[in-house]
Write a protein that holds these residues in place. Structure first.
Motif, PDB file in Angstrom:
ATOM      1  N   GLN A  54      53.326  30.805 -26.263  1.00  0.00           N
ATOM      2  CA  GLN A  54      52.427  30.051 -25.387  1.00  0.00           C
ATOM      3  C   GLN A  54      52.350  28.580 -25.784  1.00  0.00           C
ATOM      4  O   GLN A  54      52.358  27.695 -24.934  1.00  0.00           O
ATOM      5  CB  GLN A  54      51.036  30.669 -25.413  1.00  0.00           C
ATOM      6  CG  GLN A  54      50.951  32.008 -24.727  1.00  0.00           C
ATOM      7  CD  GLN A  54      49.602  32.695 -24.964  1.00  0.00           C
ATOM      8  OE1 GLN A  54      48.779  32.223 -25.748  1.00  0.00           O
ATOM      9  NE2 GLN A  54      49.391  33.828 -24.300  1.00  0.00           N
ATOM     10  N   ARG A  55      52.277  28.348 -27.084  1.00  0.00           N
ATOM     11  CA  ARG A  55      52.212  26.955 -27.567  1.00  0.00           C
ATOM     12  C   ARG A  55      53.523  26.235 -27.308  1.00  0.00           C
ATOM     13  O   ARG A  55      53.526  25.029 -27.015  1.00  0.00           O
ATOM     14  CB  ARG A  55      51.900  26.907 -29.062  1.00  0.00           C
ATOM     15  CG  ARG A  55      50.524  27.322 -29.497  1.00  0.00           C
ATOM     16  CD  ARG A  55      49.455  26.240 -29.382  1.00  0.00           C
ATOM     17  NE  ARG A  55      49.750  24.941 -29.890  1.00  0.00           N
ATOM     18  CZ  ARG A  55      49.438  24.465 -31.094  1.00  0.00           C
ATOM     19  NH1 ARG A  55      48.796  25.216 -31.956  1.00  0.00           N
ATOM     20  NH2 ARG A  55      49.746  23.221 -31.434  1.00  0.00           N
ATOM     21  N   ALA A  56      54.642  26.953 -27.397  1.00  0.00           N
ATOM     22  CA  ALA A  56      55.949  26.338 -27.171  1.00  0.00           C
ATOM     23  C   ALA A  56      56.088  25.911 -25.713  1.00  0.00           C
ATOM     24  O   ALA A  56      56.720  24.881 -25.429  1.00  0.00           O
ATOM     25  CB  ALA A  56      57.058  27.309 -27.553  1.00  0.00           C
ATOM     26  N   GLU A  57      55.504  26.665 -24.792  1.00  0.00           N
ATOM     27  CA  GLU A  57      55.550  26.297 -23.373  1.00  0.00           C
ATOM     28  C   GLU A  57      54.799  25.001 -23.109  1.00  0.00           C
ATOM     29  O   GLU A  57      55.147  24.242 -22.213  1.00  0.00           O
ATOM     30  CB  GLU A  57      54.964  27.422 -22.517  1.00  0.00           C
ATOM     31  CG  GLU A  57      55.833  28.645 -22.414  1.00  0.00           C
ATOM     32  CD  GLU A  57      55.173  29.785 -21.642  1.00  0.00           C
ATOM     33  OE1 GLU A  57      54.056  29.585 -21.109  1.00  0.00           O
ATOM     34  OE2 GLU A  57      55.775  30.860 -21.583  1.00  0.00           O
ATOM     35  N   GLN A  58      53.754  24.746 -23.888  1.00  0.00           N
ATOM     36  CA  GLN A  58      52.937  23.550 -23.716  1.00  0.00           C
ATOM     37  C   GLN A  58      53.528  22.363 -24.477  1.00  0.00           C
ATOM     38  O   GLN A  58      53.082  21.244 -24.326  1.00  0.00           O
ATOM     39  CB  GLN A  58      51.519  23.795 -24.212  1.00  0.00           C
ATOM     40  CG  GLN A  58      50.807  24.886 -23.445  1.00  0.00           C
ATOM     41  CD  GLN A  58      49.502  25.283 -24.105  1.00  0.00           C
ATOM     42  OE1 GLN A  58      49.158  24.772 -25.156  1.00  0.00           O
ATOM     43  NE2 GLN A  58      48.785  26.202 -23.486  1.00  0.00           N
ATOM     44  N   GLY A  59      54.479  22.648 -25.318  1.00  0.00           N
ATOM     45  CA  GLY A  59      55.089  21.602 -26.131  1.00  0.00           C
ATOM     46  C   GLY A  59      54.631  21.752 -27.568  1.00  0.00           C
ATOM     47  O   GLY A  59      53.452  21.975 -27.839  1.00  0.00           O
ATOM     48  N   LEU A  60      55.577  21.696 -28.473  1.00  0.00           N
ATOM     49  CA  LEU A  60      55.281  21.995 -29.860  1.00  0.00           C
ATOM     50  C   LEU A  60      56.097  21.048 -30.740  1.00  0.00           C
ATOM     51  O   LEU A  60      57.313  20.914 -30.559  1.00  0.00           O
ATOM     52  CB  LEU A  60      55.673  23.456 -30.126  1.00  0.00           C
ATOM     53  CG  LEU A  60      55.180  24.133 -31.366  1.00  0.00           C
ATOM     54  CD1 LEU A  60      53.658  24.241 -31.368  1.00  0.00           C
ATOM     55  CD2 LEU A  60      55.773  25.538 -31.434  1.00  0.00           C
ATOM     56  N   ASP A  61      55.449  20.397 -31.693  1.00  0.00           N
ATOM     57  CA  ASP A  61      56.208  19.532 -32.604  1.00  0.00           C
ATOM     58  C   ASP A  61      56.862  20.388 -33.681  1.00  0.00           C
ATOM     59  O   ASP A  61      56.517  21.536 -33.900  1.00  0.00           O
ATOM     60  CB  ASP A  61      55.311  18.435 -33.209  1.00  0.00           C
ATOM     61  CG  ASP A  61      54.175  18.996 -34.034  1.00  0.00           C
ATOM     62  OD1 ASP A  61      54.477  19.597 -35.095  1.00  0.00           O
ATOM     63  OD2 ASP A  61      53.002  18.854 -33.622  1.00  0.00           O
TER      64      ASP A  61
END
Length: 147
Positions: A54-61
């Protein structure tokens, strides 16, 4: 073997069966707890992977991704450790069950021996009683014939 010796042996063997049964219960409980722990770690890992997705879909550093990845690796390591503990607990439970079964077999042998002893004692008592009744009947017959 005297009756009291058999009673003592029977009590001793029963106590050993009880102790073996308790050890088996503890070992099986430990095994079940490890299964539950393993499932809990697997469920938590799956939930954590979903959060990562889910976090990767929103963008993740990359630092956060590395953080997630390191924690998942720790969960995998914990899962491996719990799995090892589970296998050890299973082996212990199987060993405990084997000991319990052997001890139950010993107890049954002593019980059988005690039953045989009781049958012999009862038979001897019946013979004594029959001999006594025969003696009484003989004495009565002799007294009748004398009169």
């Amino acid at each position: 073997m005297a009756k009291t010796q058999l009673d003592t042996l029977l009590k001793y063997e029963q106590e050993k069966v009880d102790r073996c049964a308790e050890q088996l219960k503890i070992a099986e409980n430990e095994y079940q707890q490890n299964i539950t722990r393993l499932q809990g770690v697997a469920d938590y890992r799956l939930e954590y992977m979903k959060r990562l997705s889910q976090r990767a879909e929103q963008g993740l550093d990359s630092a956060t991704y590395s953080h997630y990845h390191a924690f998942i690796a720790k969960l995998d390591q914990a899962s491996s450790q719990v799995e090892i503990a589970m296998h050890q607990a299973k082996a212990l439970a199987e060993q405990s069950k084997s000991l319990w079964l052997k001890q139950r077999q010993k107890l049954k042998a002593v019980q059988s021996l005690q039953e045989q002893r009781m049958k012999k004692l009862n038979l001897a008592e019946q013979k004594r009683e029959q001999k006594m009744f025969d003696e009484i009947a003989t004495q009565q017959l002799i007294r009748r014939n004398i009169r």
